[in-house]
Design a protein around this motif. Structure first.
Motif, PDB file in Angstrom:
ATOM      1  N   VAL A 184       0.761  -1.071   0.185  1.00  0.00           N
ATOM      2  CA  VAL A 184       0.148  -0.013  -0.112  1.00  0.00           C
ATOM      3  C   VAL A 184       0.849   1.227   0.058  1.00  0.00           C
ATOM      4  CG1 VAL A 184      -0.062   0.140   2.639  1.00  0.00           C
ATOM      5  CG2 VAL A 184      -1.972   1.192   1.183  1.00  0.00           C
ATOM      6  N   TYR A 185       0.419   2.310  -0.657  1.00  0.00           N
ATOM      7  CA  TYR A 185       1.228   3.467  -0.834  1.00  0.00           C
ATOM      8  C   TYR A 185       0.368   4.745  -0.291  1.00  0.00           C
ATOM      9  CZ  TYR A 185       3.603   0.522  -4.005  1.00  0.00           C
ATOM     10  OH  TYR A 185       4.155  -0.354  -4.831  1.00  0.00           O
ATOM     11  N   LEU A 186       1.111   5.686  -0.020  1.00  0.00           N
ATOM     12  CA  LEU A 186       0.420   7.017   0.461  1.00  0.00           C
ATOM     13  C   LEU A 186       1.340   8.102  -0.265  1.00  0.00           C
ATOM     14  CD1 LEU A 186      -1.621   8.483   2.113  1.00  0.00           C
ATOM     15  CD2 LEU A 186       0.089   8.960   3.875  1.00  0.00           C
ATOM     16  N   GLN A 187       0.694   8.814  -1.182  1.00  0.00           N
ATOM     17  CA  GLN A 187       1.362  10.056  -2.047  1.00  0.00           C
ATOM     18  C   GLN A 187       0.807  11.074  -1.224  1.00  0.00           C
ATOM     19  OE1 GLN A 187       3.688   9.917  -4.722  1.00  0.00           O
ATOM     20  NE2 GLN A 187       3.599  12.012  -4.197  1.00  0.00           N
ATOM     21  N   MET A 188       1.946  11.972  -0.842  1.00  0.00           N
ATOM     22  CA  MET A 188       1.598  12.894  -0.082  1.00  0.00           C
ATOM     23  C   MET A 188       2.419  14.197  -0.733  1.00  0.00           C
ATOM     24  SD  MET A 188       2.692  11.767   3.778  1.00  0.00           S
ATOM     25  CE  MET A 188       4.098  11.607   3.501  1.00  0.00           C
ATOM     26  N   ASN A 189       1.333  15.133  -1.042  1.00  0.00           N
ATOM     27  CA  ASN A 189       1.702  16.511  -1.735  1.00  0.00           C
ATOM     28  C   ASN A 189       1.295  17.458  -1.150  1.00  0.00           C
ATOM     29  OD1 ASN A 189       2.524  14.862  -4.060  1.00  0.00           O
ATOM     30  ND2 ASN A 189       0.295  14.762  -5.022  1.00  0.00           N
ATOM     31  N   SER A 190       1.768  18.806  -1.647  1.00  0.00           N
ATOM     32  CA  SER A 190       1.707  20.103  -0.806  1.00  0.00           C
ATOM     33  C   SER A 190       1.797  19.847   0.794  1.00  0.00           C
ATOM     34  CB  SER A 190       0.364  20.637  -1.262  1.00  0.00           C
ATOM     35  OG  SER A 190       0.186  20.680  -2.449  1.00  0.00           O
ATOM     36  N   LEU A 191       2.875  19.289   1.033  1.00  0.00           N
ATOM     37  CA  LEU A 191       3.421  18.948   2.636  1.00  0.00           C
ATOM     38  C   LEU A 191       3.281  20.415   3.231  1.00  0.00           C
ATOM     39  CD1 LEU A 191       5.313  15.766   2.149  1.00  0.00           C
ATOM     40  CD2 LEU A 191       3.171  15.897   3.375  1.00  0.00           C
ATOM     41  N   LYS A 192       2.681  20.024   4.660  1.00  0.00           N
ATOM     42  CA  LYS A 192       2.594  21.424   5.463  1.00  0.00           C
ATOM     43  C   LYS A 192       3.350  20.699   6.518  1.00  0.00           C
ATOM     44  CE  LYS A 192      -1.998  22.341   4.063  1.00  0.00           C
ATOM     45  NZ  LYS A 192      -3.445  22.622   4.478  1.00  0.00           N
ATOM     46  N   PRO A 193       4.111  21.809   7.555  1.00  0.00           N
ATOM     47  CA  PRO A 193       4.671  21.569   8.610  1.00  0.00           C
ATOM     48  C   PRO A 193       3.776  20.664   9.842  1.00  0.00           C
ATOM     49  CG  PRO A 193       5.179  23.639   8.231  1.00  0.00           C
ATOM     50  CD  PRO A 193       4.194  23.341   7.165  1.00  0.00           C
ATOM     51  N   GLU A 194       2.326  20.854   9.753  1.00  0.00           N
ATOM     52  CA  GLU A 194       1.559  20.269  10.609  1.00  0.00           C
ATOM     53  C   GLU A 194       1.156  18.678  10.119  1.00  0.00           C
ATOM     54  OE1 GLU A 194       1.038  23.143   9.065  1.00  0.00           O
ATOM     55  OE2 GLU A 194      -0.971  23.364   8.454  1.00  0.00           O
ATOM     56  N   ASP A 195       2.049  18.501   8.834  1.00  0.00           N
ATOM     57  CA  ASP A 195       2.018  16.905   8.605  1.00  0.00           C
ATOM     58  C   ASP A 195       2.956  16.189   9.322  1.00  0.00           C
ATOM     59  OD1 ASP A 195       1.155  18.029   5.269  1.00  0.00           O
ATOM     60  OD2 ASP A 195      -0.351  17.223   6.614  1.00  0.00           O
ATOM     61  N   THR A 196       4.018  16.902   9.826  1.00  0.00           N
ATOM     62  CA  THR A 196       5.174  16.182  10.476  1.00  0.00           C
ATOM     63  C   THR A 196       4.552  15.137  11.701  1.00  0.00           C
ATOM     64  OG1 THR A 196       6.694  18.055  10.292  1.00  0.00           O
ATOM     65  CG2 THR A 196       6.769  16.408  11.961  1.00  0.00           C
ATOM     66  N   ALA A 197       4.939  13.943  11.405  1.00  0.00           N
ATOM     67  CA  ALA A 197       4.580  12.908  12.618  1.00  0.00           C
ATOM     68  C   ALA A 197       5.259  11.594  12.193  1.00  0.00           C
ATOM     69  CB  ALA A 197       3.081  12.692  12.184  1.00  0.00           C
ATOM     70  N   VAL A 198       5.194  10.713  12.874  1.00  0.00           N
ATOM     71  CA  VAL A 198       5.339   9.013  12.644  1.00  0.00           C
ATOM     72  C   VAL A 198       4.193   8.682  11.836  1.00  0.00           C
ATOM     73  CG1 VAL A 198       6.196   6.994  13.186  1.00  0.00           C
ATOM     74  CG2 VAL A 198       6.833   8.853  14.499  1.00  0.00           C
ATOM     75  N   TYR A 199       4.200   8.109  10.563  1.00  0.00           N
ATOM     76  CA  TYR A 199       3.221   7.636   9.873  1.00  0.00           C
ATOM     77  C   TYR A 199       3.414   5.890   9.793  1.00  0.00           C
ATOM     78  CZ  TYR A 199       2.080  11.877   7.989  1.00  0.00           C
ATOM     79  OH  TYR A 199       1.643  13.246   7.571  1.00  0.00           O
ATOM     80  N   TYR A 200       2.129   5.315  10.283  1.00  0.00           N
ATOM     81  CA  TYR A 200       1.976   3.874  10.334  1.00  0.00           C
ATOM     82  C   TYR A 200       0.979   3.279   9.286  1.00  0.00           C
ATOM     83  CZ  TYR A 200       3.929   4.845  15.030  1.00  0.00           C
ATOM     84  OH  TYR A 200       4.751   5.328  16.045  1.00  0.00           O
ATOM     85  N   CYS A 201       1.572   2.023   8.710  1.00  0.00           N
ATOM     86  CA  CYS A 201       0.355   1.519   8.102  1.00  0.00           C
ATOM     87  C   CYS A 201      -0.259   0.477   8.871  1.00  0.00           C
ATOM     88  CB  CYS A 201       0.961   0.766   6.759  1.00  0.00           C
ATOM     89  SG  CYS A 201       2.191  -0.258   6.814  1.00  0.00           S
ATOM     90  N   ALA A 202      -1.461   0.042   8.667  1.00  0.00           N
ATOM     91  CA  ALA A 202      -2.428  -0.831   9.347  1.00  0.00           C
ATOM     92  C   ALA A 202      -3.122  -1.521   8.428  1.00  0.00           C
ATOM     93  CB  ALA A 202      -3.055  -0.200  10.297  1.00  0.00           C
ATOM     94  N   ALA A 203      -3.324  -2.850   8.936  1.00  0.00           N
ATOM     95  CA  ALA A 203      -4.472  -3.799   8.117  1.00  0.00           C
ATOM     96  C   ALA A 203      -5.468  -4.559   8.972  1.00  0.00           C
ATOM     97  CB  ALA A 203      -3.524  -4.806   7.600  1.00  0.00           C
ATOM     98  N   THR A 204      -6.569  -4.694   8.397  1.00  0.00           N
ATOM     99  CA  THR A 204      -7.431  -5.432   9.317  1.00  0.00           C
ATOM    100  C   THR A 204      -8.291  -6.237   8.219  1.00  0.00           C
ATOM    101  OG1 THR A 204      -9.442  -5.360  10.718  1.00  0.00           O
ATOM    102  CG2 THR A 204      -9.259  -3.580   8.955  1.00  0.00           C
ATOM    103  N   TYR A 205      -8.933  -7.278   8.624  1.00  0.00           N
ATOM    104  CA  TYR A 205      -9.931  -8.048   7.724  1.00  0.00           C
ATOM    105  C   TYR A 205     -11.245  -7.612   7.909  1.00  0.00           C
ATOM    106  CZ  TYR A 205      -9.025 -11.520  11.226  1.00  0.00           C
ATOM    107  OH  TYR A 205      -8.976 -12.283  12.587  1.00  0.00           O
ATOM    108  N   GLY A 206     -11.328  -6.875   8.984  1.00  0.00           N
ATOM    109  CA  GLY A 206     -12.640  -6.367   9.240  1.00  0.00           C
ATOM    110  C   GLY A 206     -13.144  -5.466   8.435  1.00  0.00           C
ATOM    111  N   GLY A 207     -14.289  -4.622   8.651  1.00  0.00           N
ATOM    112  CA  GLY A 207     -14.914  -3.712   7.700  1.00  0.00           C
ATOM    113  C   GLY A 207     -13.790  -2.459   7.903  1.00  0.00           C
TER     114      GLY A 207
END
Length: 123
Positions: A79-102
């Motif tokens: 899975v990918y996350l394309q991030m454009n027009s980034l802002k200082p408030e986007d600063t964070a640790v980014y996590y991917c996650a998966a579930t077989y629920g809804g």
């Protein structure tokens, strides 16, 4: 068991772009809902985006709508996350996650998590 490994984080200037990747192993996640969350220092983890098993349905947090795009390639178990027009408030640790629920915006509904990748946006 599913293992998730994120990559692609880094330091970027405001207005710039980054593309995060999350590769799954252990089993295929082609039938799973996949999502991205983020956690900034001193803040709770928050929902960023999710994508349905076939990519037909996506949802974004209001704060990233129109700037971020989530996508997946089931043949690559990624899975990918394309991030454009980034802002200082986007600063964070980014996590991917998966579930077989809804499909869900709640981190408590996701079973598997990556270790996270740091994104820092300078002003």
């Amino acid at each position: 068991q599913v293992q998730l490994v994120e990559s692609g984080g880094g330091l970027v200037q405001a207005g710039g772009s980054l593309r995060l990747s999350c590769a799954a192993s252990g089993r295929t996640v082609s039938s799973y809902v996949l999502a991205w969350f983020r956690q900034a220092p001193g803040k709770e983890r928050e929902f960023v985006a999710f994508i349905s098993w076939n990519g037909a349905i996506t949802k974004y947090a209001d704060s990233v709508k129109g700037r971020f795009t989530i996508s997946r390639v089931n043949a690559k178990n990624t899975v990918y996350l394309q991030m454009n027009s980034l802002k200082p408030e986007d600063t964070a640790v980014y996590y991917c996650a998966a579930t077989y629920g809804g499909r869900s915006e709640s981190d408590g509904d996701y079973l598997y998590w990556g270790q996270g990748t740091q994104v820092t946006v300078s002003s």
